[in-house]
Design an enzyme around this catalytic site. Structure first.
Site, mmCIF file in Angstrom:
data_model
loop_
_atom_site.group_PDB
_atom_site.id
_atom_site.type_symbol
_atom_site.label_atom_id
_atom_site.label_comp_id
_atom_site.label_asym_id
_atom_site.label_seq_id
_atom_site.Cartn_x
_atom_site.Cartn_y
_atom_site.Cartn_z
ATOM 1 N N ASP A 1 24.932 2.563 44.917
ATOM 2 C CA ASP A 1 25.077 3.945 44.454
ATOM 3 C C ASP A 1 26.551 4.340 44.359
ATOM 4 O O ASP A 1 27.147 4.826 45.323
ATOM 5 C CB ASP A 1 24.327 4.876 45.410
ATOM 6 C CG ASP A 1 24.245 6.310 44.909
ATOM 7 O OD1 ASP A 1 24.931 6.638 43.916
ATOM 8 O OD2 ASP A 1 23.515 7.104 45.529
ATOM 9 N N SER B 1 27.459 8.125 44.997
ATOM 10 C CA SER B 1 27.567 8.529 46.400
ATOM 11 C C SER B 1 28.837 7.993 47.044
ATOM 12 O O SER B 1 29.538 8.715 47.758
ATOM 13 C CB SER B 1 26.340 8.055 47.189
ATOM 14 O OG SER B 1 25.187 8.754 46.788
ATOM 15 N N TYR C 1 18.313 15.747 42.570
ATOM 16 C CA TYR C 1 19.415 16.486 41.964
ATOM 17 C C TYR C 1 19.072 17.970 41.891
ATOM 18 O O TYR C 1 17.910 18.375 41.944
ATOM 19 C CB TYR C 1 19.702 15.971 40.543
ATOM 20 C CG TYR C 1 20.229 14.563 40.500
ATOM 21 C CD1 TYR C 1 21.553 14.283 40.797
ATOM 22 C CD2 TYR C 1 19.392 13.504 40.159
ATOM 23 C CE1 TYR C 1 22.038 12.986 40.751
ATOM 24 C CE2 TYR C 1 19.869 12.199 40.116
ATOM 25 C CZ TYR C 1 21.189 11.954 40.412
ATOM 26 O OH TYR C 1 21.669 10.669 40.374
ATOM 27 N N ARG D 1 18.048 6.470 42.507
ATOM 28 C CA ARG D 1 18.252 6.767 43.920
ATOM 29 C C ARG D 1 17.008 6.376 44.711
ATOM 30 O O ARG D 1 16.193 7.214 45.099
ATOM 31 C CB ARG D 1 18.614 8.238 44.092
ATOM 32 C CG ARG D 1 20.037 8.496 43.610
ATOM 33 C CD ARG D 1 20.582 9.845 43.975
ATOM 34 N NE ARG D 1 22.036 9.823 43.957
ATOM 35 C CZ ARG D 1 22.793 10.896 44.089
ATOM 36 N NH1 ARG D 1 22.247 12.083 44.254
ATOM 37 N NH2 ARG D 1 24.102 10.796 44.065
ATOM 38 N N GLN E 1 20.490 1.855 47.352
ATOM 39 C CA GLN E 1 21.482 2.698 48.046
ATOM 40 C C GLN E 1 22.850 2.036 48.104
ATOM 41 O O GLN E 1 23.875 2.688 47.932
ATOM 42 C CB GLN E 1 20.992 3.021 49.457
ATOM 43 C CG GLN E 1 19.943 4.108 49.505
ATOM 44 C CD GLN E 1 19.529 4.441 50.931
ATOM 45 O OE1 GLN E 1 19.603 3.598 51.825
ATOM 46 N NE2 GLN E 1 19.092 5.661 51.147
#
Length: 385
Positions: free
Chosen positions: A130, A133, A230, A122, A127
Protein backbone atom coordinates in the site's frame (compact mmCIF):
# COMPACT_ATOMS: atom_id res chain seq x y z
CA UNK A 1 14.53 -11.50 -15.98
CA UNK A 2 16.06 -8.02 -16.33
CA UNK A 3 14.78 -5.45 -13.86
CA UNK A 4 15.49 -1.73 -14.29
CA UNK A 5 15.39 0.99 -11.64
CA UNK A 6 15.12 4.35 -13.37
CA UNK A 7 16.30 7.80 -12.34
CA UNK A 8 13.49 10.28 -11.68
CA UNK A 9 13.50 13.93 -12.74
CA UNK A 10 15.43 15.42 -9.78
CA UNK A 11 13.64 18.76 -10.11
CA UNK A 12 10.34 17.20 -9.01
CA UNK A 13 11.09 13.79 -7.52
CA UNK A 14 13.92 12.92 -5.10
CA UNK A 15 12.59 9.42 -4.33
CA UNK A 16 13.75 6.22 -6.05
CA UNK A 17 12.02 2.92 -6.77
CA UNK A 18 14.71 0.61 -5.41
CA UNK A 19 17.22 0.46 -2.56
CA UNK A 20 20.28 -1.77 -2.00
CA UNK A 21 18.11 -3.91 0.28
CA UNK A 22 15.46 -4.54 -2.39
CA UNK A 23 18.15 -5.02 -5.05
CA UNK A 24 19.47 -7.97 -3.04
CA UNK A 25 15.95 -9.35 -2.76
CA UNK A 26 15.32 -9.04 -6.51
CA UNK A 27 18.57 -10.85 -7.22
CA UNK A 28 17.36 -13.56 -4.85
CA UNK A 29 14.27 -13.87 -7.03
CA UNK A 30 16.53 -14.49 -10.04
CA UNK A 31 16.59 -10.99 -11.50
CA UNK A 32 19.45 -9.16 -13.14
CA UNK A 33 19.11 -5.64 -11.71
CA UNK A 34 20.20 -2.55 -13.65
CA UNK A 35 20.17 0.90 -12.05
CA UNK A 36 20.49 4.24 -13.83
CA UNK A 37 23.52 6.15 -12.53
CA UNK A 38 22.57 8.71 -9.88
CA UNK A 39 19.09 7.23 -9.38
CA UNK A 40 19.43 7.13 -5.60
CA UNK A 41 21.57 10.21 -4.90
CA UNK A 42 18.66 12.43 -3.76
CA UNK A 43 17.64 9.65 -1.37
CA UNK A 44 21.14 9.29 0.05
CA UNK A 45 22.05 6.16 -1.95
CA UNK A 46 25.24 6.24 -4.03
CA UNK A 47 25.91 4.18 -7.14
CA UNK A 48 28.52 2.19 -5.19
CA UNK A 49 25.89 0.97 -2.73
CA UNK A 50 23.79 -0.43 -5.57
CA UNK A 51 26.87 -2.10 -7.05
CA UNK A 52 27.73 -3.52 -3.63
CA UNK A 53 24.27 -5.06 -3.50
CA UNK A 54 24.86 -6.77 -6.85
CA UNK A 55 23.27 -4.37 -9.34
CA UNK A 56 24.83 -3.07 -12.54
CA UNK A 57 24.93 0.73 -12.71
CA UNK A 58 24.62 2.18 -16.21
CA UNK A 59 24.99 5.68 -17.58
CA UNK A 60 21.43 6.83 -18.11
CA UNK A 61 17.76 5.91 -18.07
CA UNK A 62 17.75 4.66 -21.67
CA UNK A 63 20.58 2.23 -20.95
CA UNK A 64 18.80 0.99 -17.81
CA UNK A 65 15.51 0.41 -19.61
CA UNK A 66 17.07 -1.31 -22.65
CA UNK A 67 15.83 -4.94 -22.87
CA UNK A 68 14.14 -4.65 -19.45
CA UNK A 69 11.41 -7.10 -18.50
CA UNK A 70 10.40 -5.00 -15.46
CA UNK A 71 10.78 -1.23 -15.01
CA UNK A 72 10.40 0.27 -11.53
CA UNK A 73 9.75 3.99 -11.11
CA UNK A 74 8.24 6.40 -8.61
CA UNK A 75 6.30 8.58 -11.07
CA UNK A 76 4.70 7.44 -14.31
CA UNK A 77 7.46 7.27 -16.96
CA UNK A 78 6.75 8.79 -20.35
CA UNK A 79 6.28 6.46 -23.29
CA UNK A 80 9.50 7.88 -24.77
CA UNK A 81 11.46 6.98 -21.64
CA UNK A 82 10.40 3.33 -22.03
CA UNK A 83 11.77 2.99 -25.55
CA UNK A 84 14.02 -0.06 -25.70
CA UNK A 85 12.17 -2.08 -23.04
CA UNK A 86 11.01 -5.52 -24.12
CA UNK A 87 7.54 -5.74 -25.70
CA UNK A 88 5.03 -6.32 -22.90
CA UNK A 89 7.51 -5.19 -20.22
CA UNK A 90 5.96 -4.61 -16.80
CA UNK A 91 6.15 -0.94 -15.78
CA UNK A 92 5.29 -0.38 -12.13
CA UNK A 93 4.96 3.09 -10.58
CA UNK A 94 2.60 5.62 -9.03
CA UNK A 95 0.80 6.30 -12.30
CA UNK A 96 -1.55 9.17 -11.37
CA UNK A 97 -4.03 8.01 -14.03
CA UNK A 98 -6.96 10.31 -13.23
CA UNK A 99 -7.15 13.08 -15.83
CA UNK A 100 -4.14 11.79 -17.78
CA UNK A 101 -5.91 9.93 -20.57
CA UNK A 102 -3.42 10.90 -23.28
CA UNK A 103 -0.49 9.65 -21.23
CA UNK A 104 -2.27 6.33 -20.59
CA UNK A 105 -3.01 5.98 -24.31
CA UNK A 106 0.68 6.63 -25.05
CA UNK A 107 1.74 3.92 -22.58
CA UNK A 108 -0.70 1.52 -24.22
CA UNK A 109 0.71 2.38 -27.65
CA UNK A 110 4.22 1.76 -26.34
CA UNK A 111 3.19 -1.87 -25.78
CA UNK A 112 3.98 -2.07 -22.05
CA UNK A 113 1.91 -3.58 -19.27
CA UNK A 114 1.66 -0.72 -16.79
CA UNK A 115 0.59 -1.04 -13.16
CA UNK A 116 -0.59 1.79 -10.88
CA UNK A 117 0.54 1.08 -7.33
CA UNK A 118 -1.92 3.61 -5.90
CA UNK A 119 -4.83 1.47 -7.15
CA UNK A 120 -3.77 -1.45 -4.96
CA UNK A 121 -6.89 -2.77 -3.17
CA UNK A 122 -7.04 -2.22 0.57
CA UNK A 123 -7.16 -5.88 1.56
CA UNK A 124 -5.08 -7.76 4.11
CA UNK A 125 -2.65 -9.44 1.70
CA UNK A 126 -1.93 -6.12 -0.02
CA UNK A 127 -1.18 -4.05 3.09
CA UNK A 128 2.56 -4.39 2.56
CA UNK A 129 2.08 -3.04 -1.00
CA UNK A 130 0.00 0.00 0.00
CA UNK A 131 2.04 2.94 -1.30
CA UNK A 132 -0.68 5.45 -0.42
CA UNK A 133 -0.43 4.50 3.25
CA UNK A 134 3.35 4.30 3.42
CA UNK A 135 3.80 7.70 1.78
CA UNK A 136 0.84 9.41 3.49
CA UNK A 137 2.17 8.31 6.86
CA UNK A 138 5.38 10.23 6.18
CA UNK A 139 3.47 13.21 4.79
CA UNK A 140 1.47 13.48 8.01
CA UNK A 141 4.64 13.43 10.09
CA UNK A 142 6.40 15.94 7.85
CA UNK A 143 3.38 18.27 7.91
CA UNK A 144 3.81 18.72 11.66
CA UNK A 145 7.58 19.20 11.31
CA UNK A 146 6.99 21.84 8.63
CA UNK A 147 4.35 23.51 10.80
CA UNK A 148 6.75 23.66 13.74
CA UNK A 149 9.40 25.21 11.49
CA UNK A 150 7.01 27.94 10.27
CA UNK A 151 5.38 28.56 13.67
CA UNK A 152 7.22 31.19 15.67
CA UNK A 153 6.43 29.62 19.03
CA UNK A 154 7.02 26.43 20.99
CA UNK A 155 4.64 23.47 20.72
CA UNK A 156 4.50 22.15 24.31
CA UNK A 157 3.36 23.99 27.40
CA UNK A 158 6.46 25.11 29.31
CA UNK A 159 6.47 26.29 32.90
CA UNK A 160 9.52 28.46 33.45
CA UNK A 161 10.73 30.95 36.03
CA UNK A 162 9.95 33.67 33.50
CA UNK A 163 6.37 32.52 33.04
CA UNK A 164 4.27 29.81 31.45
CA UNK A 165 4.31 29.19 27.71
CA UNK A 166 0.92 27.89 26.55
CA UNK A 167 0.74 24.75 24.40
CA UNK A 168 0.12 25.23 20.69
CA UNK A 169 -3.35 24.33 19.44
CA UNK A 170 -3.29 22.06 16.39
CA UNK A 171 -6.35 21.12 14.33
CA UNK A 172 -6.05 18.27 11.79
CA UNK A 173 -8.70 18.10 9.06
CA UNK A 174 -8.99 14.60 7.64
CA UNK A 175 -8.14 11.64 9.88
CA UNK A 176 -6.90 9.12 7.32
CA UNK A 177 -3.36 7.75 7.43
CA UNK A 178 -1.72 11.18 7.02
CA UNK A 179 -4.08 12.88 9.44
CA UNK A 180 -3.68 10.30 12.19
CA UNK A 181 0.10 10.46 11.91
CA UNK A 182 -0.12 14.26 12.11
CA UNK A 183 -2.27 13.94 15.25
CA UNK A 184 0.20 11.52 16.83
CA UNK A 185 3.23 13.65 15.94
CA UNK A 186 1.66 16.90 17.19
CA UNK A 187 0.73 15.14 20.44
CA UNK A 188 4.31 13.91 20.85
CA UNK A 189 5.49 17.50 20.50
CA UNK A 190 3.14 18.54 23.31
CA UNK A 191 0.40 20.36 21.40
CA UNK A 192 -3.29 20.41 22.29
CA UNK A 193 -4.70 18.51 19.30
CA UNK A 194 -8.15 18.22 17.76
CA UNK A 195 -9.19 16.56 14.51
CA UNK A 196 -12.17 16.07 12.22
CA UNK A 197 -13.21 13.63 9.49
CA UNK A 198 -16.44 12.62 7.77
CA UNK A 199 -15.88 8.91 8.44
CA UNK A 200 -17.47 7.70 11.68
CA UNK A 201 -14.72 5.14 12.35
CA UNK A 202 -12.18 7.94 12.61
CA UNK A 203 -13.68 9.30 15.84
CA UNK A 204 -12.44 6.40 17.93
CA UNK A 205 -9.05 6.48 16.19
CA UNK A 206 -8.60 10.19 16.87
CA UNK A 207 -9.63 9.88 20.49
CA UNK A 208 -7.33 6.87 21.01
CA UNK A 209 -4.41 9.17 20.16
CA UNK A 210 -5.47 11.66 22.84
CA UNK A 211 -7.03 14.25 20.54
CA UNK A 212 -10.52 15.76 20.59
CA UNK A 213 -12.88 14.86 17.73
CA UNK A 214 -14.81 17.69 16.06
CA UNK A 215 -17.73 16.84 13.73
CA UNK A 216 -21.45 17.25 13.10
CA UNK A 217 -22.52 13.72 14.06
CA UNK A 218 -25.87 13.38 12.25
CA UNK A 219 -27.34 10.51 10.17
CA UNK A 220 -25.39 11.44 7.04
CA UNK A 221 -22.18 11.37 9.07
CA UNK A 222 -22.97 7.80 10.18
CA UNK A 223 -23.12 6.64 6.52
CA UNK A 224 -20.13 8.61 5.25
CA UNK A 225 -17.64 5.87 4.40
CA UNK A 226 -17.23 3.72 1.28
CA UNK A 227 -16.77 -0.04 1.39
CA UNK A 228 -13.09 0.56 0.56
CA UNK A 229 -12.62 2.74 3.64
CA UNK A 230 -12.47 6.06 1.80
CA UNK A 231 -14.47 9.18 2.59
CA UNK A 232 -17.62 9.77 0.55
CA UNK A 233 -18.49 13.08 -1.07
CA UNK A 234 -20.82 14.77 1.44
CA UNK A 235 -23.98 16.70 0.60
CA UNK A 236 -23.95 20.49 0.37
CA UNK A 237 -26.18 20.67 3.47
CA UNK A 238 -23.76 18.60 5.55
CA UNK A 239 -20.78 20.56 4.28
CA UNK A 240 -22.48 23.80 5.34
CA UNK A 241 -23.15 22.50 8.85
CA UNK A 242 -19.63 21.15 9.20
CA UNK A 243 -18.16 24.42 7.89
CA UNK A 244 -20.04 26.42 10.51
CA UNK A 245 -18.72 24.17 13.29
CA UNK A 246 -15.13 24.20 12.01
CA UNK A 247 -15.15 27.96 11.35
CA UNK A 248 -15.64 28.73 15.04
CA UNK A 249 -13.04 26.10 15.96
CA UNK A 250 -10.39 27.26 13.47
CA UNK A 251 -10.50 30.82 14.82
CA UNK A 252 -9.01 29.49 18.08
CA UNK A 253 -6.25 27.39 16.50
CA UNK A 254 -2.54 28.11 16.04
CA UNK A 255 -1.96 25.45 13.39
CA UNK A 256 -4.34 23.78 10.94
CA UNK A 257 -3.25 20.77 8.87
CA UNK A 258 -5.55 19.68 6.03
CA UNK A 259 -5.27 16.22 4.48
CA UNK A 260 -8.62 15.64 2.73
CA UNK A 261 -8.46 13.90 -0.64
CA UNK A 262 -11.11 11.95 -2.58
CA UNK A 263 -9.63 9.56 -5.19
CA UNK A 264 -10.10 10.84 -8.74
CA UNK A 265 -11.62 14.18 -7.71
CA UNK A 266 -10.35 17.67 -6.94
CA UNK A 267 -9.58 18.21 -3.27
CA UNK A 268 -12.60 19.53 -1.33
CA UNK A 269 -12.33 23.12 -0.10
CA UNK A 270 -12.43 22.96 3.69
CA UNK A 271 -10.95 26.27 4.83
CA UNK A 272 -12.36 29.47 3.37
CA UNK A 273 -10.64 32.84 3.10
CA UNK A 274 -12.91 34.04 5.93
CA UNK A 275 -11.69 31.21 8.17
CA UNK A 276 -8.07 32.07 7.37
CA UNK A 277 -8.78 35.73 8.14
CA UNK A 278 -10.21 34.74 11.54
CA UNK A 279 -6.91 33.17 12.67
CA UNK A 280 -4.34 35.00 14.77
CA UNK A 281 -1.22 36.52 13.17
CA UNK A 282 1.57 33.94 13.20
CA UNK A 283 -0.81 31.01 12.73
CA UNK A 284 0.09 28.36 10.16
CA UNK A 285 -1.95 26.27 7.73
CA UNK A 286 -0.36 23.22 6.07
CA UNK A 287 -2.28 22.06 2.97
CA UNK A 288 -1.34 18.47 2.10
CA UNK A 289 -3.88 18.41 -0.73
CA UNK A 290 -2.42 21.37 -2.60
CA UNK A 291 -1.38 19.23 -5.60
CA UNK A 292 -5.07 18.39 -6.18
CA UNK A 293 -6.27 21.96 -5.92
CA UNK A 294 -5.93 22.33 -2.16
CA UNK A 295 -8.22 22.26 0.86
CA UNK A 296 -7.36 25.83 1.85
CA UNK A 297 -8.53 28.87 -0.09
CA UNK A 298 -5.45 30.89 -0.99
CA UNK A 299 -3.02 27.95 -0.95
CA UNK A 300 -0.52 28.06 -3.82
CA UNK A 301 1.20 24.86 -4.95
CA UNK A 302 4.90 24.96 -4.16
CA UNK A 303 4.76 28.20 -2.17
CA UNK A 304 4.42 29.55 1.37
CA UNK A 305 1.89 32.40 1.23
CA UNK A 306 1.63 34.96 4.03
CA UNK A 307 -1.79 36.60 4.17
CA UNK A 308 -2.55 40.23 4.98
CA UNK A 309 -3.34 39.25 8.58
CA UNK A 310 0.00 37.45 9.01
CA UNK A 311 -1.17 33.84 8.60
CA UNK A 312 1.11 31.45 6.67
CA UNK A 313 -0.45 29.02 4.17
CA UNK A 314 2.09 26.32 3.33
CA UNK A 315 1.68 24.47 0.01
CA UNK A 316 4.76 22.27 -0.31
CA UNK A 317 4.73 19.84 -3.24
CA UNK A 318 5.56 16.13 -2.86
CA UNK A 319 5.67 16.18 0.92
CA UNK A 320 6.76 12.51 1.22
CA UNK A 321 9.70 13.45 -1.01
CA UNK A 322 10.78 15.92 1.68
CA UNK A 323 11.81 12.77 3.59
CA UNK A 324 13.26 11.13 0.49
CA UNK A 325 15.50 8.56 2.17
CA UNK A 326 12.75 7.16 4.39
CA UNK A 327 10.08 7.49 1.71
CA UNK A 328 12.22 5.58 -0.81
CA UNK A 329 12.97 2.85 1.73
CA UNK A 330 9.25 2.23 2.31
CA UNK A 331 8.18 2.68 -1.31
CA UNK A 332 10.86 0.27 -2.55
CA UNK A 333 9.57 -2.37 -0.13
CA UNK A 334 6.00 -1.77 -1.36
CA UNK A 335 7.21 -2.41 -4.91
CA UNK A 336 9.17 -5.51 -3.99
CA UNK A 337 6.19 -7.04 -2.19
CA UNK A 338 4.13 -6.65 -5.39
CA UNK A 339 6.84 -7.81 -7.81
CA UNK A 340 7.38 -10.91 -5.67
CA UNK A 341 3.80 -12.00 -6.47
CA UNK A 342 4.57 -11.75 -10.21
CA UNK A 343 7.54 -14.15 -10.13
CA UNK A 344 7.62 -17.95 -10.15
CA UNK A 345 10.14 -18.76 -7.40
CA UNK A 346 10.76 -22.24 -8.84
CA UNK A 347 11.78 -21.16 -12.33
CA UNK A 348 12.92 -17.71 -11.18
CA UNK A 349 11.08 -16.07 -14.06
CA UNK A 350 8.12 -13.74 -14.52
CA UNK A 351 4.78 -15.55 -14.24
CA UNK A 352 2.07 -12.92 -14.00
CA UNK A 353 -1.31 -14.30 -12.95
CA UNK A 354 -3.50 -11.96 -14.98
CA UNK A 355 -6.65 -13.04 -13.10
CA UNK A 356 -5.17 -12.28 -9.66
CA UNK A 357 -7.16 -9.59 -7.84
CA UNK A 358 -4.05 -7.47 -7.23
CA UNK A 359 -3.11 -7.55 -10.90
CA UNK A 360 -6.64 -6.81 -12.10
CA UNK A 361 -6.97 -3.89 -9.68
CA UNK A 362 -3.71 -2.20 -10.70
CA UNK A 363 -3.23 -3.08 -14.39
CA UNK A 364 -3.77 -0.03 -16.60
CA UNK A 365 -2.44 -1.01 -20.04
CA UNK A 366 -1.71 -4.34 -21.76
CA UNK A 367 -1.31 -5.57 -25.34
CA UNK A 368 -1.55 -2.07 -26.80
CA UNK A 369 -4.75 -1.04 -25.04
CA UNK A 370 -5.96 0.66 -21.86
CA UNK A 371 -7.57 -2.26 -20.00
CA UNK A 372 -8.49 -0.93 -16.54
CA UNK A 373 -12.31 -0.66 -16.37
CA UNK A 374 -12.05 2.68 -14.62
CA UNK A 375 -10.08 4.22 -17.49
CA UNK A 376 -10.92 2.29 -20.67
CA UNK A 377 -13.45 4.85 -21.94
CA UNK A 378 -11.06 7.74 -21.38
CA UNK A 379 -8.18 5.79 -22.93
CA UNK A 380 -10.21 4.87 -26.01
CA UNK A 381 -11.30 8.49 -26.43
CA UNK A 382 -7.71 9.72 -26.14
CA UNK A 383 -6.53 7.14 -28.68
CA UNK A 384 -9.24 8.23 -31.10
CA UNK A 385 -8.26 11.86 -30.64
Amino acid sequence: MRLAIVKEDPSVEPRVGGTPDTVRRYIGLGAEVVVASGAGLASGIGDGEYEGAGASVVGDGAAAVKDADVVLAVRRPSAAALKGAKPGALVIAIMDPHGHEKELAALAKAGVSSFAMELMPRITRAQVMDVLSSQANLAGYRAVVDAAAEFGRAFPMMMTAAGTVPAARVFVMGAGVAGLQAVATARRLGAVVSATDVRPASKEQVESLGAKFIAVEDEEFKQAETAGGYAKQMSAEYQAKQAALTASHIAKQDIVITTALIPGRPAPKLVSAEMVASMKPGSVLIDLAVERGGNVEGAVAGEVVTTANGVKIVGHLNVPGRLAATASQLYAKNLYAFVETLVDKGTKSLAVKWDDELVKATLLTKDGAVVHPGFTAQGDAASAA
